[in-house]
Design a protein around this motif. Sequence first.
Motif, PDB file in Angstrom:
ATOM      1  N   THR A   1    -118.230 -62.456  -0.689  1.00 16.69           N
ATOM      2  CA  THR A   1    -116.923 -63.094  -0.840  1.00 16.69           C
ATOM      3  C   THR A   1    -116.306 -62.818  -2.203  1.00 16.69           C
ATOM      4  O   THR A   1    -115.088 -62.964  -2.376  1.00 16.69           O
ATOM      5  N   SER A   2    -117.121 -62.417  -3.173  1.00 13.71           N
ATOM      6  CA  SER A   2    -116.611 -62.134  -4.511  1.00 13.71           C
ATOM      7  C   SER A   2    -116.373 -60.645  -4.764  1.00 13.71           C
ATOM      8  O   SER A   2    -115.996 -60.256  -5.857  1.00 13.71           O
ATOM      9  N   VAL A   3    -116.613 -59.814  -3.752  1.00 17.02           N
ATOM     10  CA  VAL A   3    -116.405 -58.374  -3.900  1.00 17.02           C
ATOM     11  C   VAL A   3    -114.980 -58.035  -3.465  1.00 17.02           C
ATOM     12  O   VAL A   3    -114.557 -58.435  -2.377  1.00 17.02           O
ATOM     13  N   PRO A   4    -114.205 -57.311  -4.285  1.00 19.36           N
ATOM     14  CA  PRO A   4    -112.824 -56.955  -3.902  1.00 19.36           C
ATOM     15  C   PRO A   4    -112.782 -56.212  -2.571  1.00 19.36           C
ATOM     16  O   PRO A   4    -113.589 -55.326  -2.322  1.00 19.36           O
ATOM     17  N   ARG A   5    -111.821 -56.583  -1.722  1.00 19.18           N
ATOM     18  CA  ARG A   5    -111.714 -55.975  -0.394  1.00 19.18           C
ATOM     19  C   ARG A   5    -110.593 -54.943  -0.307  1.00 19.18           C
ATOM     20  O   ARG A   5    -110.273 -54.469   0.769  1.00 19.18           O
ATOM     21  N   THR A   6    -109.998 -54.613  -1.427  1.00 16.57           N
ATOM     22  CA  THR A   6    -108.886 -53.669  -1.408  1.00 16.57           C
ATOM     23  C   THR A   6    -109.250 -52.334  -2.040  1.00 16.57           C
ATOM     24  O   THR A   6    -108.393 -51.480  -2.212  1.00 16.57           O
ATOM     25  N   GLN A   7    -110.529 -52.160  -2.396  1.00 15.60           N
ATOM     26  CA  GLN A   7    -110.929 -50.924  -3.045  1.00 15.60           C
ATOM     27  C   GLN A   7    -110.804 -49.735  -2.107  1.00 15.60           C
ATOM     28  O   GLN A   7    -111.088 -49.823  -0.912  1.00 15.60           O
TER      29      GLN A   7
END
Length: 333
Positions: free
Chosen positions: A250-256
């Motif tokens: 949940t803390s990992v960016p999902r737009t990379q």
Amino acid sequence: MSARLSLAACVRTIVLLTTIALPSLSQAWDATGHRLAAYVAYQTLTAPQRDYWLDVLQQHPRYAPDFADAMPQAIRAASREEQSRWLLGQAAVWPDLARGLPDAIRSRYNQPDWHWIDGAWVRDDAQTQGNVYLDTAPQPDIQGAPANNSQHASHASNVVTALERAHWQLAHETDAAQRAIALCWLLHLIGDIHQPLHTGGLVSSQLFPNGDRGGNAIRTRGSNLHAVWDQALRGPALNNSLMALNALATSVPRTQAFTPTQWLHESRSILLQNVYPDSIIENVRLSENTGSRLDSVTLRHHYEADMKQTAAIRLAEAGVRISNTLANISGTP
């Protein structure tokens, strides 16, 4: 990596879970790690995206023996969602399974050089080598070919170029069987590139002038350094580990974007700072100075705890990045 720092509290759950003496999976980054990364990805894909990629996978030329027939009975009796999740996990494991295929067909599917990369190879975001140099001069950089060269099989020579090839195939290839195979490689190699010891190693003047093969030549009690990292999260119940990894995700960016050289740079930073403790460095120096056999190293408790924390974060990051990549390629909502 600011996300890594923000995950410190959540990752303690992983450390707690890995102390529970529950049976490990019979399969054997390790089948457990690859499956966990794929399961994190599955959780964050939408239902149309899951269906899209399962349709792709069903065109795999070895779908019947390696997927449908290999499904455990407990999964067969479970829900359709459990079966779909297992299939995506099996796809992430499949490139390792290809190593054990019959001789007559193994060379068609097995690509041993695609799982790792020479520590001296640099390109784009990865401008720092992944080698720890011990009392010896650094090797010259190996300048990697541009990314657009990796669309063809002849240019896929390591984990980065093979990843780029798989990504290109999934976006542009029209042969359904080739796309299914490429899906397996993409899932697997995003996991591999997040394992630090797949991205470099230790180089010394006498014992390892050509490197220690990503820690494979460093013996630990009952194993070796590479295998210890591969198996960092083996042990606790799979669903317990998955719950903890999903919390980390949940803390990992999902737009990379799809940026394998950035992921390579991250893994190398971990390798250079944290993978080779003083006990290993001192052991190698002692062997080289005295001409004695390199002894096995006992890894300290705090090293193993830190390794499990790092492995948990890297697998959560790998899972989210798999999901991002698949969602972008499929174009499904």
